[in-house]
Each structure stands twice: as C-alpha cells, then as structure tokens.
Design an enzyme around this catalytic site. Structure first.
Site, mmCIF file in Angstrom:
data_model
loop_
_atom_site.group_PDB
_atom_site.id
_atom_site.type_symbol
_atom_site.label_atom_id
_atom_site.label_comp_id
_atom_site.label_asym_id
_atom_site.label_seq_id
_atom_site.Cartn_x
_atom_site.Cartn_y
_atom_site.Cartn_z
ATOM 1 N N HIS A 240 -3.652 5.183 4.298
ATOM 2 C CA HIS A 240 -4.613 3.953 3.869
ATOM 3 C C HIS A 240 -4.008 2.526 4.266
ATOM 4 O O HIS A 240 -4.618 1.646 4.637
ATOM 5 C CB HIS A 240 -4.653 4.121 2.097
ATOM 6 C CG HIS A 240 -5.535 3.226 1.704
ATOM 7 N ND1 HIS A 240 -5.050 2.257 0.851
ATOM 8 C CD2 HIS A 240 -6.902 3.324 1.563
ATOM 9 C CE1 HIS A 240 -6.266 1.519 0.197
ATOM 10 N NE2 HIS A 240 -7.250 2.145 0.725
ATOM 11 N N ASP B 152 0.663 -1.252 0.073
ATOM 12 C CA ASP B 152 0.112 -0.014 0.016
ATOM 13 C C ASP B 152 0.810 1.296 -0.182
ATOM 14 O O ASP B 152 1.873 1.401 -0.727
ATOM 15 C CB ASP B 152 -1.060 0.189 1.213
ATOM 16 C CG ASP B 152 -2.111 0.718 0.845
ATOM 17 O OD1 ASP B 152 -2.425 2.045 0.969
ATOM 18 O OD2 ASP B 152 -3.199 -0.077 0.780
ATOM 19 N N SER C 133 -11.635 -1.254 -0.088
ATOM 20 C CA SER C 133 -10.345 -1.194 0.446
ATOM 21 C C SER C 133 -10.465 -1.487 2.002
ATOM 22 O O SER C 133 -9.411 -2.269 2.308
ATOM 23 C CB SER C 133 -10.016 0.380 0.525
ATOM 24 O OG SER C 133 -8.927 0.688 -0.493
#
Ligand SMILES: *[C@@H]1O[C@H](CO)[C@@H](O)[C@H](O)[C@H]1NC(C)=O
Ligand SMILES: *[C@@H]1O[C@H](CO)[C@@H](O)[C@H](O)[C@H]1NC(C)=O
Ligand SMILES: *[C@@H]1O[C@H](CO)[C@@H](O)[C@H](O)[C@H]1NC(C)=O
Length: 830
Positions: A228, A190, A400
């Site tokens: 994230h 990520d 996600s």
C-alpha cells in the site's frame, strides 16, 4: 537543572541511534509524562517508583516511564495522587509532572483500501468510451516536451484524462512551467516503501525514513501485503524514467515511515508522525480506525500532542502538513467525523471521486472533509508503482489513493513556495477546489465565497489552480481561537425528526478579546448519553445560517455509549466572522426504545488572529481539559438558551478554574494568557484565575474571586447582578423576537425543541423553565438525500470490513471480517 539538561542530551544521543522503542506490554506498564523543563526525569522516576525509559519522539520534555505489571497500579496511583494535589495547590505542589497518560498498544490501523464495490444496479454500463483524438495528440506533445517515457504514463488518467476530458488533476500545465516538485519532501506513513523500486529509488529520501514495526532505518516492505505505502509513494513522487509512470511531484523526494504492519504503541506513533519533521514537509496518511460504520476512535492525547508539535515546530515552525484519506466506509453508513484523525483541524482530509467525476460508493462524507480528488470507482482505478524493481499496479484505489494525490499537489506548491504554512496550504486547497456535481451533494454557499458539500468538501482539487494561487499567496497571520464555556443542557432528546437545540451567543467583544479575526475551523466537543449511539445525529447552525452536519446516524453503530467528550469538526464556516448565535441540534431519529440525553457541549472557534504580536501558540491538548469533575454543577450558565441577548456571560468564569496545567484557555481568557506558550505552559497555573487564594474570597467559595481584591469583587458581582437583571428583560424581548424570526426563517425546516432561557446564574441547574417552542416548516434538510445507502447499495456493502482486527465493539453486527486482499483485488481495472 544541570542534570536534566545532561539527561536530555544523553537521551537525544541515544534516541538517534535507536529510535523505535522496544517495549514489552505483557510484562510492563508504560506511562507517558510531560515534565516541567526544570525537573530532572530521574528524580521523577524515583518519586513515582518507575524506571525512566527515555524521551518520546520529538515531543519536548515528554518521557516514557515503565514499571513491571505488578507495580504498575502503584505508579498509576502515585501519578493520580500527584495530579489531585497539583489541582488543589497549583504548581507549588512541586512534582513537576504536567501531564501523564498510561500507554496502550493500539489495535492495528486499517489501510484505506476500498471494500469491493457494491454490485452494480441498473442497466450495464455502455462500452468503454474511446479516447478523444485531439486530447491524445496533446498528451503526446506534453510527453515529448517533458521527455516523459514512462511506459504507463498515458494510462495515468488522473494526470491527463483523454477520455473524460477535464476529469484529471490538471497538472501538466504546471510541469510545463518547470514546476515538478524539486525541493519538496513528502513522507508516506504506511506499511513501508520499496526504496529499491526503479520507479522510486532516485527520489527516495533515506534520512526521513524509518521502520517502527521492525525497528531500523529502512522502511522496506516485508509482509506479503505491504504494498500500500509503495503504491501511495508512486502517486506522489514516482521518478520520470523508464519504469511505470510518474508521480505528481516527480522531481520531489519521498520518504517512508512504516507503522501499519504490526500493532504500534502510542509512543511510537507519536514519534512516527514527527519523524524527521524538519526535512519531511508533508505526511501522507492513508489509514485510520476501521471504516465499519460503528467505530468511533481518536488518536490518544499523546498522538494529538505530536500533531500539535508537528504543526507548531515542524519545518522550522511553518508546520508539518498532514494529509489524511477521508475513509472508505460510506457504504456502511460511516462518516469521517467519527475518526479523530480525519476530523482533526491539523489534517487536510481528502475524499474521492471516480474518473467520471462521480462520488464512489465508498468515500465518506463529513463536515471536516476539505477536498476530494480522483481515485477508483466507476470504470477504473489509479495506475501507479508497485512493490518490486519494475512493477506497476493498475488497481490502486479508495480514499487511500486520493490522499497522496493531494499530498503530491501540495509538494508541487512547497517546491515552489517552501515558506507556506500548514494553514496557508489549507487555504490554497480550498481556493483551488472546483465544485463538482452541483446537482448532487447539497452544496451550500459559504461565507468565503465558495461552495461546500459534505460529500465533496469544497470540491475537487485542481493542481494548476493551486499552483497559480500559491505563486502569489500571502501567508495568513497566526492561529487564534475562542473556546466557549462548557454549556450544560441536561435534557432528554425527543425522538423523531425533532431535535433538541441548544444555542450560544458569541459576541464581537469575545472574539476581539480572543484576538480572533475570522474563522477557519470550528469544533464542538460534546457529551451525549444514549443507549444506541448510531441513532444520534448532530447538526450545527452558524450565525450566517450555514449548516454543518457534525454527525449522521449510523445503522451499524449499536454502541451503548453516546458521545463522550467527542470533538466534531467543521470546515463549513471558513471565512465567517464567528459572532452571533451558534446552535447545536441533537437528534434521535429512530423511534424505538433506545433513548438518550444531551448533557453538555462546548464551542471552539479557530481562525486567523487580529494582532500577530499578541498571538501565542495553542497549548498542548490535555485530556483533563475534558474532565467534567470541575464543570458539572458550576456550568449552569445563562447561555443555553435561544434568544438570550448578547451578554458577557462568558466573562463569568463559571468553570474550570481549578484546571490542571495546560488547560485550554478558560472563558475568561479565551485566547490564553499572552506570553503563554506551549513550552512554558505551566505558566497557566500561576495565572491569577487559577491561583486565587481562598482567603481573598468575598463570597462562598463556589463563586470565583478572579484573584482580585474584595473591592473589585464587589464591583464585578454588582455589575453581574445588573447585567442579569438587564438580560432577563432583554432576554424576554429577544425570545419573542427570535420566535418570530424562526417562524419566518425558510431554512428552519423541521421541528425542534428550544431550551428556554435559564436566568439563574448562580450555579443552580436542572429545572430549566422548560418552555418548548415547536416549529414545523418546509421539508427536512438532508445533506445525504438521494444518497441513502439503503437505496443505492445492496446490503452486502455493510458486511465488508477491511484489514482491521476485530475490536471489542463488534457485537452482533459482525458477520464476517473479510480480509481485503490487495493483489488485483478490487475488481477494478480494465
Ligand atoms: C487547467 O490548466 C490550464 C493550464 O494548463 C488552465 O488554462 C485551465 O484553466 C485549468 N483548468 C481549470 C479548470 O482551472
Ligand atoms: C533542483 O534544484 C536544485 C537546486 O535548486 C538544482 O541544483 C537541481 O538541478 C534541480 N533539479 C531538477 C531536477 O530540476
Ligand atoms: C448516562 O447513562 C447512564 C446509563 O445509561 C447513567 O448511568 C448515567 O447516569 C447517565 N448520565 C447522565 C449524566 O445522564
């Protein structure tokens, strides 16, 4: 030989000290090459006039070569010439180059943060329901027993939902058995991972972590929105302590691989997805090409090779487990089969449902989606860790946030059963999935005794069920596959609800020969010419009558491209035998001036093998497999026909005889030559079919000789002639029968054109007898009925794009490239 071993050694030493590559794409061209293991990369560098940069990630015998831009095209020409010569003469050409690909910088991959929700329609939601007192008490008990004191634990409704009872991952019963992920390692690929966060640091696995964006061993978040990956990591393995909440596998380890914060080369991406792959067991990937409803993008061949390398050689051969977020483009009409990561057979593709168990507006449907799990939407989002020493986040969402919850569930299973293979875990996901919303989503009863919906996959994952099943699961046998020949269609697609159907009969004999016992994944590679890609849709019907919507029309997709060697995937046919008639129907539902032509397709069946001892590993994917230079003209098979009786058509190797190395198995040896493994793939070239000497040919050269004597050829062609005669007769009979059957088939719910039997077997193509059989029956089958975006959402939805950079495909449809902010962004949360 010695030199090459020495060089490899040297490079592996060099590689471990400086993993991420320093490349300058402005001044240099880069080429990825796969070399014969016996060839010295230095000698190759000299012969093509390029500089040897070093090996590529964990891919055996793959190297990067470079040349200054002004000499790049000379190198490319040299490689092209070598490939051409090689194809003509087989391996004897001696260059030792098995494959090459020019490298590009990819546009940035988008994180799968959801776009802002579409404005709510209808009456405002009633006041927030209150927690159930008995459930609250039960949760208190659980927290006490497990000594969980994390401050936001009780807000983590995806773990234990005290309001919408049963709408959670049902994991606490697993923890109470002492199964908490100890021994598992999950890697989050990520935008980084905050390894200094109090909620992660005790579970952080440094040896499996790396930063490919700012090369170095620590995947520390650096950009203001590099949050994230940390949030995803928290869902998987946040520590049971006094910070924030806990992860699904809170005694498991988590590593971070940072690739999303800058553009990345294919080479680095290929290295990233194999990084530390003997330790990292699971790779959680909540990103992909933009979900804008118009992008159609797949990883490059090099990256696909790294995925194959991961499942074949990661975890000591049990295989890396890739988990991908399905994508957030549903409101923009997107479908996860237009994304080459989520539609890979090597990926567990995960969509979302919200805390009320509903399908959120963003989660993309597709036939490649395996399962769904909880995420944002409705009245809430996922509560997890954030970047910062003791920071929490209450608004994590999109697919996600769904993917990592499945990754965490798989981590629990691997903590308990590290011997499970990557395919075992796909079986377990299906086993443990519970269908939701049977009233919506067009569920079909599948052959493995489950239910499948394109919107919900096999249903929502239940951790308790998955672990119970994992305890006693017997590993499945190795993977086998069957590839049909390329099937030439070459017909214009009629507009409207009618479609153009093309069928292929798979016989039990073909499957037996391919060592294939029962199906798991099915892929279809196809070429369709069209002036507006978004008008097209494709469905596939299996011998058992199950329907895969391989692609759906996309209103935003105005690309003048059609489908070029695109591979669609389906998990709908899991458990079917594979034998019988497979039909692909291409439709152009828009009545307009945009037109198209269905050119050809190829059916690929994947599944469990019959005889383990005979089964080899699949060769690396090779982009030249899809090179139609060798197929057009020679593909005129009898197989593009509805009603052809089961014949041994594919025993006639009509095409791809002159395939480059690493060819996927040709029809004549659908399962690859036994003994052919990925590392000795060059053996393919010396297989009898590939190296038949011209002098041995009985007939003009366009007839294959099968590498056998004239006598045998006479026998073969004689037999073929007899079969053809027989087939013509039988074909006519079956055609009539089939027409009757189709008429009576209740599933046959609309009109389509059926290609008539093409009796010619000798390579003449085109003027098919062209009889059309048009049918109309019942109502239109539509997996997304009642879910039309136009009905459910205002047009605002389509204007939102995520963090992607504008790509060349964006034309007039582009309105504003809204950059999604991740701080408190989505309007979720209480
Ligand atoms: C959830 O887990 C419990 C055990 O904790 C189990 O009894 C129950 O059947 C599971 N729910 C489902 C739907 O499988
Ligand atoms: C995890 O397993 C190891 C070895 O099996 C053991 O030493 C350790 O105490 C376990 N940790 C936890 C948190 O259960
Ligand atoms: C596909 O379409 C393009 C133009 O749109 C045309 O030039 C090309 O010949 C077509 N190919 C086939 C095989 O029909």
């Amino acid at each position: 030989m010695l030199l090459s071993t020495w060089a490899t050694l040297l490079f592996s030493v060099a590689a471990s000290s400086a993993i991420a590559t320093r490349r300058n794409f402005e001044s240099h061209d880069y080429f990825a090459l796969h070399l014969d293991a016996l060839v010295s990369p230095h000698a190759v560098a000299q012969s093509i006039g390029a500089h040897l940069e070093g090996p590529i990630g964990q891919l055996p015998d793959h190297y990067t070569f470079s040349a200054p831009k002004e000499r790049g095209s000379a190198v490319e020409n040299a490689l092209y010439e070598l490939r051409k010569r090689r194809r003509k003469r087989g391996i004897q050409s001696g260059s030792g180059i098995l494959w090459y690909e020019k490298q590009r910088l990819r546009p940035r991959l988008a994180k799968r943060i959801p776009p802002p929700p579409a404005p709510r329609q209808g009456p405002p939601p009633p006041g927030r329901p209150q927690p159930d007192p008995i459930a609250v008490e039960a949760l208190d008990d659980i927290a006490r027993t497990l000594e969980i004191q994390d401050p936001i634990f009780k807000d983590q409704w995806h773990i234990f939902n005290t309001i919408q009872l049963g709408h959670d991952l049902n994991v606490t019963g697993v923890w109470l058995q002492g199964i908490t992920g100890n021994g598992s390692i999950t890697s989050v690929i990520d935008d980084g991972l905050d390894m200094y966060s109090h909620d992660l640091k005790d579970n952080y696995f440094a040896a499996g972590s790396y930063d490919y964006n700012d090369p170095g061993p620590e995947p520390r978040p650096r950009l203001f929105d590099d949050k994230h990956g940390t949030r995803c990591a928290g869902e998987i393995a946040a520590v049971r302590n006094n910070a924030c909440g806990v992860g699904m596998a809170y005694d498991g380890k988590v590593s971070g691989i940072r690739i999303l914060s800058k553009v990345i080369s294919d080479e680095d991406e290929a290295a990233a997805i194999n990084y530390g792959y003997q330790d990292n067991q699971i790779y959680s990937c909540s990103w992909g090409p933009p979900d804008d409803g118009r992008t159609m993008d797949a990883p490059s061949t090099l990256i696909q090779r790294a995925m194959v390398n991961g499942v074949q050689h990661g975890r000591g051969g049990l295989g890396s487990v890739f988990v991908f977020a399905a994508g957030n483009g549903a409101a923009a009409g997107d479908n996860c089969n237009f994304d080459g990561y989520t539609n890979s057979i090597y990926s567990i593709t995960v969509g979302a449902i919200d805390r009320e168990g509903n399908h959120p507006y963003y989660s993309e449907p597709c036939s490649a989606q395996l399962v769904v799990t909880y995420s944002s939407g409705g009245s809430d989002a996922i509560h997890t860790t954030d970047v910062g020493t003791n920071k929490c986040y209450i608004g994590h969402g999109g697919t996600s946030a769904a993917g990592p919850l499945v990754a965490g569930t798989v981590a629990l299973a691997l903590g308990l059963r590290p011997d499970l293979s990557w395919r075992d875990l796909q079986y377990l996901c299906i086993d443990a999935a519970i269908p939701v919303h049977l009233d919506d989503g067009d569920w079909q009863d599948t052959k493995n005794g489950k239910k499948f919906s394109h919107v919900y996959g096999y249903g929502k994952i239940d951790a308790w069920r998955l672990i119970e099943a994992a305890k006693t699961f017997e590993s499945v046998k190795p993977q086998a596959w069957y590839n049909s020949p390329w099937l030439s269609v070459q017909r214009d697609i009629p507009q409207g609800d009618r479609g153009l159907a093309s069928s292929f009969d798979v016989t039990q004999e073909m499957l037996t020969k391919a060592n294939l016992e029962r199906l798991e994944h099915v892929t279809v590679t196809m070429n369709v010419n069209h002036t507006r890609r978004g008008d097209l849709s494709v469905e596939m019907r299996s011998p058992h009558g199950l329907i895969s919507h391989l692609s759906t029309s996309r209103r935003n997709d105005a690309a003048q491209a059609g489908y070029v060697d695109w591979t669609f995937m389906s998990v709908v046919h899991w458990g079917e035998s594979g034998a019988g008639t497979w039909t692909v129907i291409v439709k152009d539902t828009e009545l307009n001036e945009e037109k198209g032509r269905f050119i050809d397709w190829r059916l690929n069946l994947w599944g469990e093998c019959i005889d383990e001892a005979k089964q080899t590993l699949h060769p690396y994917p090779d982009e030249h497999d899809d090179d139609h230079e060798t197929t057009t003209g020679s593909v005129a098979t009898t197989s593009v026909a509805v009603g052809t009786p089961p014949t041994d058509v594919p025993a006639i190797p009509t095409d791809h005889i002159d395939r480059p190395v690493n060819a996927k198995p040709t029809p004549s040896s659908s399962n690859g030559t036994p003994g052919l493994s990925s590392t000795s793939a060059s053996a393919a070239d010396s297989s009898p079919t590939a190296s038949s000497a011209p002098s041995d040919s009985l007939l003009p050269s366009f007839f294959p000789t099968f590498g056998v004597s004239k006598r045998t050829q006479i026998w073969i062609y004689g037999a073929v002639a007899l079969i053809i005669l027989f087939c013509i007769g039988l074909g006519a009979y079956f055609f009539i029968q089939r027409r009757k059957r189709i008429r009576n088939n209740p599933r046959d719910d609309y009109e389509f054109e059926i290609l008539d039997t093409q009796e010619d077997n000798g390579g003449v193509d085109g003027h098919a007898s062209g009889k059309k059989a048009k049918r109309r029956a019942g109502e239109l089958y539509d997996a997304f009925a009642g879910e039309s975006d136009d009905e459910l959402f205002s047009s605002d939805g389509e204007e939102e794009t995520y963090r992607d950079i504008p790509d060349s495909e964006r034309g007039r449809g582009e309105k504003r490239a809204g950059r999604m902010e991740s701080s408190g962004d989505t309007g979720h949360g209480p």
